[in-house]
Design a protein around this motif. Structure first.
Motif, short mmCIF file in Angstrom:
data_model
loop_
_atom_site.label_atom_id
_atom_site.label_comp_id
_atom_site.label_asym_id
_atom_site.label_seq_id
_atom_site.Cartn_x
_atom_site.Cartn_y
_atom_site.Cartn_z
N GLY A 22 68.45 46.72 78.83
CA GLY A 22 68.37 46.72 77.37
C GLY A 22 69.71 46.56 76.70
N SER A 23 70.78 46.96 77.41
CA SER A 23 72.11 46.82 76.82
C SER A 23 72.54 45.36 76.74
CB SER A 23 73.12 47.62 77.65
OG SER A 23 73.25 47.09 78.96
N PHE A 24 71.86 44.47 77.46
CA PHE A 24 72.18 43.04 77.43
C PHE A 24 71.23 42.25 76.54
CE2 PHE A 24 73.81 44.46 81.58
CZ PHE A 24 75.14 44.07 81.45
N LYS A 25 70.37 42.93 75.80
CA LYS A 25 69.41 42.25 74.93
C LYS A 25 69.91 42.24 73.49
CE LYS A 25 65.24 43.58 77.54
NZ LYS A 25 63.95 44.31 77.46
N ASN A 26 69.47 41.23 72.73
CA ASN A 26 69.71 41.20 71.30
C ASN A 26 68.82 42.24 70.61
OD1 ASN A 26 71.60 39.03 71.31
ND2 ASN A 26 69.87 37.61 71.62
N PRO A 27 69.23 42.75 69.46
CA PRO A 27 68.38 43.74 68.77
C PRO A 27 66.97 43.23 68.49
CG PRO A 27 70.57 43.67 67.79
CD PRO A 27 70.52 42.55 68.79
N SER A 28 66.85 41.96 68.14
CA SER A 28 65.52 41.41 67.88
C SER A 28 64.66 41.38 69.13
CB SER A 28 65.64 39.99 67.31
OG SER A 28 66.35 39.15 68.20
N GLU A 29 65.27 41.16 70.28
CA GLU A 29 64.52 41.10 71.52
C GLU A 29 64.07 42.49 71.96
OE1 GLU A 29 65.01 39.46 76.12
OE2 GLU A 29 66.57 39.10 74.63
N ILE A 30 64.83 43.52 71.61
CA ILE A 30 64.45 44.89 71.98
C ILE A 30 63.13 45.27 71.32
CG2 ILE A 30 65.11 47.31 71.79
CD1 ILE A 30 68.00 46.47 72.10
N PHE A 31 62.95 44.83 70.05
CA PHE A 31 61.74 45.19 69.31
C PHE A 31 60.70 44.09 69.33
CE2 PHE A 31 65.18 47.67 67.40
CZ PHE A 31 64.64 48.94 67.44
N ALA A 32 60.90 43.06 70.14
CA ALA A 32 59.94 41.96 70.19
C ALA A 32 58.64 42.40 70.86
CB ALA A 32 60.55 40.77 70.95
N TYR A 33 57.55 41.78 70.45
CA TYR A 33 56.24 42.08 71.06
C TYR A 33 55.59 40.77 71.47
CZ TYR A 33 51.56 43.84 71.85
OH TYR A 33 50.36 44.18 72.42
N PRO A 34 55.16 40.66 72.71
CA PRO A 34 55.20 41.68 73.77
C PRO A 34 56.62 41.83 74.32
CG PRO A 34 54.31 39.64 74.62
CD PRO A 34 54.49 39.42 73.16
N THR A 35 56.94 43.04 74.67
CA THR A 35 58.28 43.32 75.18
C THR A 35 58.45 42.78 76.59
OG1 THR A 35 59.90 45.08 75.53
CG2 THR A 35 57.63 45.56 76.12
N SER A 36 59.68 42.50 76.95
CA SER A 36 59.98 41.96 78.28
C SER A 36 60.98 42.89 78.96
CB SER A 36 60.56 40.55 78.19
OG SER A 36 61.76 40.54 77.45
N PHE A 37 60.73 43.13 80.23
CA PHE A 37 61.64 44.01 80.98
C PHE A 37 62.96 43.31 81.25
CE2 PHE A 37 63.22 45.79 85.01
CZ PHE A 37 63.31 47.13 84.66
N TRP A 38 62.93 42.05 81.59
CA TRP A 38 64.14 41.28 81.89
C TRP A 38 64.60 40.54 80.63
CZ3 TRP A 38 66.66 41.82 86.38
CH2 TRP A 38 67.72 40.96 86.65
N PRO A 39 65.89 40.61 80.30
CA PRO A 39 66.36 39.93 79.09
C PRO A 39 66.14 38.42 79.17
CG PRO A 39 68.01 41.47 79.92
CD PRO A 39 66.95 41.37 80.97
N ARG A 40 65.70 37.83 78.06
CA ARG A 40 65.52 36.38 78.03
C ARG A 40 66.87 35.66 77.99
NH1 ARG A 40 61.69 38.32 74.25
NH2 ARG A 40 59.53 38.14 75.02
N GLU A 41 67.85 36.33 77.38
CA GLU A 41 69.21 35.76 77.31
C GLU A 41 70.21 36.90 77.35
OE1 GLU A 41 72.03 33.05 74.36
OE2 GLU A 41 69.92 33.39 73.89
N PHE A 42 71.02 36.94 78.40
CA PHE A 42 72.01 38.00 78.56
C PHE A 42 73.13 37.83 77.53
CE2 PHE A 42 69.91 38.54 82.57
CZ PHE A 42 70.13 39.87 82.90
N THR A 43 73.53 38.95 76.92
CA THR A 43 74.61 38.92 75.95
C THR A 43 75.47 40.17 76.11
OG1 THR A 43 75.16 38.88 73.59
CG2 THR A 43 73.12 39.99 74.21
N TRP A 44 76.77 39.99 75.95
CA TRP A 44 77.72 41.10 76.01
C TRP A 44 78.09 41.60 74.60
CZ3 TRP A 44 79.27 43.30 80.58
CH2 TRP A 44 78.97 42.59 81.75
N THR A 45 77.41 41.09 73.60
CA THR A 45 77.78 41.41 72.23
C THR A 45 77.63 42.90 71.93
OG1 THR A 45 77.00 39.22 71.58
CG2 THR A 45 77.35 40.83 69.82
N ASN A 46 76.61 43.53 72.50
CA ASN A 46 76.39 44.95 72.22
C ASN A 46 77.58 45.81 72.64
OD1 ASN A 46 73.82 44.35 71.28
ND2 ASN A 46 72.87 44.62 73.27
N TYR A 47 78.19 45.48 73.77
CA TYR A 47 79.34 46.26 74.24
C TYR A 47 80.55 46.08 73.32
CZ TYR A 47 76.78 47.13 78.56
OH TYR A 47 75.85 47.55 79.48
#
Length: 296
Positions: free
Chosen positions: A54-79
């Motif tokens: 979840g730390s590699f997901k975009n905020p929109s992807e975290i709340f997307a439905y249906p949710t996905s366990f594996w990130p669709r696109e890895f991002t380091w922006t959150n860090y």
């Protein structure tokens, strides 16, 4: 073939069937045991994997439905954002300060006391050791109000010193028991030989006993580090201002009553867990290295 001959001939067959049943039973037991291990591992590791991914997901992807366990696109922006836009560096710095001083002071006092308990006999020695053990059974929630009153009287509320004093006092009894157990395994003939060679008691402790007790120091130090790093209730009550808050309180600040910054909370949780993992790996490496050196 007579009856005794038939019984003797069937005996090996019965033994073989018993061996087959025994092996089948052991295989079933191993299968059940490993299955339970796998289930427990999944229960423990699944939330950790969810936070890490979840730390590699975009905020929109975290709340997307249906949710996905594996990130669709890895991002380091959150860090990067959690370091630049929040007080996370301050929380980490405060935690390192409090944990570091707690570790040094607790081990310093505990090793000296444990050496005394291990090498000398005196009145009420066993009683004191039992009392030290009983102190560890008292939950920290019981002492919150007395801690708060004492630190307020000493004018130490919202300071690092308050947490260091309380953590050190809380961890010394536990460290004494661990270090005493390691000192007891070392023969007293080492002390006696060093004293005959002209060493003082302090020199015996510092130059001979303490280096041989590095595995015990490593184990006690890691447990103290783990407890001090993850303590939440005491710093929440005694040191909750932003300037002196530790990491556990800082993580709690990401969860608000109206909104929760999950992308920041996930990234901060991973960064908070990393020092613990590094400390564990360092402790394991130190103990294994000392063990291999002892065998050689």
């Amino acid at each position: 073939m007579s009856a005794p001959d038939r019984g003797a001939a069937s005996l090996p067959n019965n033994i073989n069937r018993s061996r087959v049943r025994f092996r089948a039973g052991r295989a079933a037991d191993r299968l059940i045991t490993y299955g339970l291990y796998a289930l427990l591992s999944l229960i423990v590791l699944l939330p950790l994997a969810w936070v890490l991914l979840g730390s590699f997901k975009n905020p929109s992807e975290i709340f997307a439905y249906p949710t996905s366990f594996w990130p669709r696109e890895f991002t380091w922006t959150n860090y990067g954002d959690v370091i630049r836009r929040t007080a996370l560096p301050t929380y980490l710095f405060n935690t390192f300060i409090v944990t570091g001083f707690t570790l040094v002071l607790s081990l310093g006092f505990a090793t000296v006391a444990a050496y005394g308990f291990s090498r000398w006999d005196f009145r009420f020695k066993d009683t004191i050791l039992v009392l030290l053990l009983v102190l560890q059974l008292i939950p920290s929630t019981v002492n919150i109000v007395p801690y708060c009153m004492m630190m307020n009287w000493l004018h130490l509320l919202n300071t690092h010193a308050a947490l260091i004093i309380i953590y050190t006092a809380s961890h010394i009894p536990f460290a004494i028991w661990i270090m005493k157990g390691f000192f007891d395994t070392l023969p007293r003939s080492l002390d006696e030989a060093a004293v005959i060679d002209g060493c003082s008691m302090f020199r015996v402790f510092w130059s001979i006993i303490l280096p041989l007790s590095l595995p015990g120091l490593s184990a006690a130090g890691f447990l103290i580090f783990l407890a001090a790093w993850g303590e939440f209730l005491i710093p929440l009550v005694l040191a909750n201002s932003r300037e002196v808050a530790v990491m556990s309180v800082g993580l709690f600040s990401f969860f608000g009553t109206d909104t929760t910054q999950y992308h920041y909370a996930f990234a901060a949780s991973v960064m908070s867990t990393a020092p613990v993992i590094i400390a564990y790996l360092a402790q394991e490496y130190l103990v294994s290295g000392l063990a291999s050196g002892a065998e050689k």
